[in-house]
Design an enzyme around this catalytic site. Sequence first.
Site, PDB file in Angstrom:
ATOM      1  CB  ILE A 124      -0.980  -0.005   1.203  1.00 56.64           C
ATOM      2  CG1 ILE A 124      -1.837   1.260   1.240  1.00 56.64           C
ATOM      3  CG2 ILE A 124      -0.290  -0.192   2.546  1.00 56.64           C
ATOM      4  CD1 ILE A 124      -3.018   1.198   0.335  1.00 56.64           C
ATOM      5  N   PRO A 129       8.098  11.048   0.413  1.00 53.63           N
ATOM      6  CG  PRO A 129       9.927  10.940  -1.035  1.00 53.63           C
ATOM      7  CD  PRO A 129       8.452  10.691  -0.973  1.00 53.63           C
ATOM      8  CB  ILE A 158       6.308   1.231   0.161  1.00 50.01           C
ATOM      9  CG1 ILE A 158       5.969   2.690  -0.198  1.00 50.01           C
ATOM     10  CG2 ILE A 158       5.199   0.273  -0.273  1.00 50.01           C
ATOM     11  CD1 ILE A 158       4.818   3.322   0.591  1.00 50.01           C
ATOM     12  CB  ALA A 179      -9.445  15.489   0.708  1.00 54.56           C
ATOM     13  CD  GLU A 243      -2.702   1.109   7.547  1.00 56.22           C
ATOM     14  OE1 GLU A 243      -3.435   1.641   6.695  1.00 56.22           O
ATOM     15  OE2 GLU A 243      -1.475   1.324   7.628  1.00 56.22           O
ATOM     16  N   GLY A 364       0.968   3.555  10.293  1.00 56.34           N
ATOM     17  CA  GLY A 364      -0.495   3.426  10.396  1.00 56.34           C
ATOM     18  C   GLY A 364      -1.104   4.659  11.042  1.00 56.34           C
ATOM     19  CB  THR A 366       2.325   9.520  14.583  1.00 57.70           C
ATOM     20  OG1 THR A 366       1.474  10.679  14.526  1.00 57.70           O
ATOM     21  CG2 THR A 366       3.264   9.511  13.386  1.00 57.70           C
ATOM     22  CD  GLU A 368       3.114  12.038  18.361  1.00 60.06           C
ATOM     23  OE1 GLU A 368       3.265  11.435  17.287  1.00 60.06           O
ATOM     24  OE2 GLU A 368       3.680  11.688  19.416  1.00 60.06           O
TER      25      GLU A 368
HETATM   26  C1  LIG Z   1       8.739   0.607   8.975  1.00 62.92           C
HETATM   27  C2  LIG Z   1       7.711   1.488   8.347  1.00 62.92           C
HETATM   28  C3  LIG Z   1       6.760   0.924   7.500  1.00 62.92           C
HETATM   29  C4  LIG Z   1       5.824   1.742   6.880  1.00 62.92           C
HETATM   30  N1  LIG Z   1       4.940   1.191   5.970  1.00 62.92           N
HETATM   31  C5  LIG Z   1       4.172   2.015   5.209  1.00 62.92           C
HETATM   32  C6  LIG Z   1       3.400   1.490   4.119  1.00 62.92           C
HETATM   33  O1  LIG Z   1       3.378   0.281   3.856  1.00 62.92           O
HETATM   34  N2  LIG Z   1       2.690   2.359   3.359  1.00 62.92           N
HETATM   35  C7  LIG Z   1       2.676   3.702   3.608  1.00 62.92           C
HETATM   36  O2  LIG Z   1       2.011   4.416   2.879  1.00 62.92           O
HETATM   37  N3  LIG Z   1       3.396   4.229   4.639  1.00 62.92           N
HETATM   38  C8  LIG Z   1       4.146   3.420   5.434  1.00 62.92           C
HETATM   39  N4  LIG Z   1       4.902   3.941   6.462  1.00 62.92           N
HETATM   40  C9  LIG Z   1       4.893   5.383   6.688  1.00 62.92           C
HETATM   41  C10 LIG Z   1       4.192   5.803   7.976  1.00 62.92           C
HETATM   42  O3  LIG Z   1       2.815   5.568   7.905  1.00 62.92           O
HETATM   43  C11 LIG Z   1       4.553   7.274   8.221  1.00 62.92           C
HETATM   44  O4  LIG Z   1       5.932   7.307   8.559  1.00 62.92           O
HETATM   45  C12 LIG Z   1       3.727   7.905   9.319  1.00 62.92           C
HETATM   46  O5  LIG Z   1       2.382   8.031   8.924  1.00 62.92           O
HETATM   47  C13 LIG Z   1       4.263   9.297   9.719  1.00 62.92           C
HETATM   48  O6  LIG Z   1       4.496  10.092   8.599  1.00 62.92           O
HETATM   49  P1  LIG Z   1       5.913  10.844   8.435  1.00 62.92           P
HETATM   50  O7  LIG Z   1       6.983   9.839   8.625  1.00 62.92           O
HETATM   51  O8  LIG Z   1       5.891  11.584   7.159  1.00 62.92           O
HETATM   52  O9  LIG Z   1       5.975  11.843   9.651  1.00 62.92           O
HETATM   53  P2  LIG Z   1       5.426  13.352   9.668  1.00 62.92           P
HETATM   54  O10 LIG Z   1       4.042  13.372   9.154  1.00 62.92           O
HETATM   55  O11 LIG Z   1       6.429  14.221   9.027  1.00 62.92           O
HETATM   56  O12 LIG Z   1       5.407  13.637  11.226  1.00 62.92           O
HETATM   57  C14 LIG Z   1       6.564  14.028  11.971  1.00 62.92           C
HETATM   58  C15 LIG Z   1       6.146  14.243  13.427  1.00 62.92           C
HETATM   59  O13 LIG Z   1       5.170  15.288  13.480  1.00 62.92           O
HETATM   60  C16 LIG Z   1       4.020  14.837  14.159  1.00 62.92           C
HETATM   61  N5  LIG Z   1       2.821  15.437  13.578  1.00 62.92           N
HETATM   62  C17 LIG Z   1       2.478  15.516  12.270  1.00 62.92           C
HETATM   63  N6  LIG Z   1       1.284  16.083  12.137  1.00 62.92           N
HETATM   64  C18 LIG Z   1       0.842  16.375  13.392  1.00 62.92           C
HETATM   65  C19 LIG Z   1      -0.338  16.963  13.925  1.00 62.92           C
HETATM   66  N7  LIG Z   1      -1.346  17.344  13.131  1.00 62.92           N
HETATM   67  N8  LIG Z   1      -0.440  17.110  15.268  1.00 62.92           N
HETATM   68  C20 LIG Z   1       0.563  16.716  16.081  1.00 62.92           C
HETATM   69  N9  LIG Z   1       1.702  16.144  15.639  1.00 62.92           N
HETATM   70  C21 LIG Z   1       1.835  15.968  14.313  1.00 62.92           C
HETATM   71  C22 LIG Z   1       4.010  13.329  13.951  1.00 62.92           C
HETATM   72  O14 LIG Z   1       3.227  12.674  14.937  1.00 62.92           O
HETATM   73  C23 LIG Z   1       5.492  13.016  14.053  1.00 62.92           C
HETATM   74  O15 LIG Z   1       5.845  12.894  15.400  1.00 62.92           O
HETATM   75  C24 LIG Z   1       5.812   3.131   7.140  1.00 62.92           C
HETATM   76  C25 LIG Z   1       6.754   3.689   8.021  1.00 62.92           C
HETATM   77  C26 LIG Z   1       7.703   2.889   8.603  1.00 62.92           C
HETATM   78  C27 LIG Z   1       8.734   3.529   9.497  1.00 62.92           C
END
Ligand SMILES: Cc1cc2nc3c(=O)[nH]c(=O)nc-3n(C[C@H](O)[C@H](O)[C@H](O)COP(=O)(O)OP(=O)(O)OC[C@H]3O[C@@H](n4cnc5c(N)ncnc54)[C@H](O)[C@@H]3O)c2cc1C
Length: 378
Positions: A124, A129, A158, A179, A243, A364, A366, A368
């Site tokens: 998925i 980035p 991914i 959206a 999920e 899935g 965070t 937060e």
């Molecule tokens: C091992 C692994 C497997 C993964 N597998 C998948 C996958 O199969 N498919 C897929 O699509 N994604 C996948 N992900 C991605 C994952 O879902 C994202 O890393 C996650 O949703 C956070 O997005 P980001 O890393 O861009 O962090 P950011 O969105 O940049 O967030 C950075 C920080 O800011 C905080 N933050 C952001 N917005 C807010 C808010 N509104 N209020 C308060 N705090 C906030 C976050 O909680 C976090 O602490 C995977 C990630 C990892 C590490």
Amino acid sequence: MPKRTLYSEDHDLFRESVKKMYAKELVPFVEEWETKGLVSREFWKACGDNGMLLPDIPEAYGGGGLDFKFNAILLEETALAGTTGPAFGVHNDIVAHYIHNYGSETVKSHWLPKMASGEAIGAICMSEPSTGSDLKAVRTKSTPVDGGFILNGSKTFITNGINADVAVIAARVGDDSGAKAISLFVVACNEKGFIKGNKLNKVGNRSSDTAELFFEDLFVPTENMLGEQGSGFIYMMKELPQERMSIAISCQAAAQHAYDLAVDYVKERKAFGKAVIDFQNTRFVLADMKAKLQVGWAHLDACIQALVDKELTTTEAASAKLWHSELRCEVVDNCLQMFGGYGYIEEYEIARLWRDARVMRIYGGTSEIMKDLISRSI
Ligand SMILES: Cc1cc2nc3c(=O)[nH]c(=O)nc-3n(C[C@H](O)[C@H](O)[C@H](O)COP(=O)(O)OP(=O)(O)OC[C@H]3O[C@@H](n4cnc5c(N)ncnc54)[C@H](O)[C@@H]3O)c2cc1C
């Protein structure tokens, strides 16, 4: 583990067959997968041969025609076996459901039987980035052309990114933003223009492959768009609760597994002339964890039943993901402490469980973001 009433005799029989299969086909290979950073395709095929893939997808598409509790058993047994390797949550609970719920008949009958047999592994692709939490901001773009769309962009983090044969990709159509511009596409990963990038070197979850993906003028036929154009964000919001439950289930079972390992260890390990379990601190920390695990199982089972009954709300799923993932991290950390220095040595399973736990509060959605979602219902 407390006695559970969620499962029927059929579920229990399925669990026994999964345990038996894992003893032969999974447990002996965990170390190898950790080193290679990848679960073998043979394992996925063996799961298909044993009727373990797509349990709750109708038989007409090669699935088991069963309920989500069978999916839950797979997640629990995988965590209880001490691995996060095979990403069943992604394959069974997410990708298959997007395809089944929103795919055209052609797409469903092409991909679901292959996913059920283990011939095709699903991924998925939402995160990019530049954006993960804020899915409305995805930049991957699809340009309408004769007979379909041309996709350009990139995804990161991914799961199954290297092994994947079929991917569900979130992309915006044209130059629209917000959206309502987002649509979902089903793509074969061997198409021209679908480029698999680096396998990411992760802190934990090492036997699950996680990769960057790039799309360069990737042609996707119109019939491979899932559902209605511009409805992708709505579909993602509808599917995310399942999920999040997958993650909650794995977390509860992994916490239980860490607790069980710690109990065994402190009964054996001696300090100051007695077993470590004989210190009041050890017993109190274990008692606290045992009580939380008991409450956790009761909560988890109520949520699984609500999901099966199609009554689980987005808020409840977010709360479950938040609470069980935080519980897993707390329990695993406490358990590692009980192993003393050995807890920090790779040879000990608890060290891997500790590394594997951390990401649960990130992917899935965070912790937060879960709190933000929950707070909107107050
Ligand atoms: C091992 C692994 C497997 C993964 N597998 C998948 C996958 O199969 N498919 C897929 O699509 N994604 C996948 N992900 C991605 C994952 O879902 C994202 O890393 C996650 O949703 C956070 O997005 P980001 O890393 O861009 O962090 P950011 O969105 O940049 O967030 C950075 C920080 O800011 C905080 N933050 C952001 N917005 C807010 C808010 N509104 N209020 C308060 N705090 C906030 C976050 O909680 C976090 O602490 C995977 C990630 C990892 C590490």
